[in-house]
Design an enzyme around this catalytic site. Sequence first.
Site, short mmCIF file in Angstrom:
data_model
loop_
_atom_site.label_atom_id
_atom_site.label_comp_id
_atom_site.label_asym_id
_atom_site.label_seq_id
_atom_site.Cartn_x
_atom_site.Cartn_y
_atom_site.Cartn_z
N GLY A 45 0.83 -1.14 -0.08
CA GLY A 45 -0.01 -0.07 -0.19
C GLY A 45 0.80 1.24 0.08
O GLY A 45 1.75 1.17 0.49
N GLN A 50 3.36 9.80 1.04
CA GLN A 50 4.68 9.05 0.89
C GLN A 50 5.36 9.27 -0.57
O GLN A 50 6.56 8.94 -0.61
CB GLN A 50 4.44 7.75 0.96
CG GLN A 50 3.82 7.29 2.53
CD GLN A 50 3.47 5.91 2.41
OE1 GLN A 50 2.61 5.24 2.07
NE2 GLN A 50 4.67 5.03 3.31
N CYS A 107 5.80 0.12 7.41
CA CYS A 107 5.67 1.23 6.60
C CYS A 107 6.87 1.49 5.78
O CYS A 107 7.85 1.69 6.25
CB CYS A 107 5.24 2.39 7.40
SG CYS A 107 4.71 3.72 6.44
N LEU A 108 6.67 1.84 4.39
CA LEU A 108 7.67 2.18 3.54
C LEU A 108 8.32 3.57 3.94
O LEU A 108 9.57 3.50 3.51
CB LEU A 108 7.20 2.42 2.21
CG LEU A 108 6.69 1.07 1.54
CD1 LEU A 108 6.12 1.45 -0.11
CD2 LEU A 108 7.83 -0.14 1.27
N HIS A 149 -4.29 1.63 7.73
CA HIS A 149 -2.97 2.23 7.67
C HIS A 149 -2.74 3.34 6.50
O HIS A 149 -2.47 4.58 6.86
CB HIS A 149 -1.88 1.06 7.39
CG HIS A 149 -0.61 1.54 7.44
ND1 HIS A 149 0.31 1.27 8.46
CD2 HIS A 149 0.30 2.22 6.51
CE1 HIS A 149 1.56 1.57 8.00
NE2 HIS A 149 1.41 2.52 7.08
N GLU A 150 -3.30 3.22 5.27
CA GLU A 150 -3.32 4.20 4.29
C GLU A 150 -4.19 5.23 4.58
O GLU A 150 -3.82 6.50 4.36
CB GLU A 150 -3.56 3.43 2.86
CG GLU A 150 -2.58 2.61 2.44
CD GLU A 150 -1.11 2.77 2.65
OE1 GLU A 150 -0.70 3.92 2.57
OE2 GLU A 150 -0.60 1.73 2.86
N HIS A 153 -2.38 7.69 6.78
CA HIS A 153 -1.60 8.57 6.18
C HIS A 153 -2.25 9.53 5.48
O HIS A 153 -1.82 10.80 5.33
CB HIS A 153 -0.87 7.81 5.01
CG HIS A 153 0.38 6.86 5.34
ND1 HIS A 153 1.55 7.58 5.84
CD2 HIS A 153 0.58 5.62 5.31
CE1 HIS A 153 2.29 6.69 6.16
NE2 HIS A 153 1.92 5.36 5.79
ZN ZN Z 1 2.86 3.57 5.69
#
Ligand code: ZN
Length: 191
Positions: A45, A50, A107-108, A149-150, A153
Amino acid sequence: MVLSVVKYGDPVLRQRGAPIAKLDDALRRLVADMFDTMYSAKGIGLAAQQVGQAVQLAVLDLRGVKDRPSQLWLQGHPADVDAFMPLVLINPVIRPVGDAHEGPEGCLSFPEIYGEIVRPSEVEVSALNERGESFEFRAGGLLSRAIQHEVDHLNGLLFIDRMSTSVRNEVRDEVDQLQAETKKSLGRSRR
Ligand code: ZN
């Protein structure tokens, strides 16, 4: 085009995304670039923040995950998760339902940092797709967790905000170090 992934410490990750009003070529390009970036980073995701854009857009693709189940319901009926991927969520609104469950998350924007996070097990979602059509579904398992989670963000929230005190303490040093490195590199690039 693969974009660089913004790391923790960059203020854009704390910005609430503006609603998307127009689905134009620039937005379609951003969606394509976000998928390229997510696949390249082996993520499931990615939120627009991001890649440095504070707008209400996230992309997901869980087809590569075999060890953590997901559930999907369309109009109340169980549906095939893989066939629903890749998934574009524009201006998503979610309503968590179901009991709280603990599960591991990464998380990236936080490379190599993982922690157990408690979230509602299921979520009802309404959003627009990349053609501007509204759609609704209910998600469970990993899909529910990834969407929550997204959407966090998109509201400037991060998974470290959802950690229990003990989990947060376990990753505190790594998170602080990442934040310091990011701020240092942002300072360099501005010079
Ligand atoms: Zn994340």
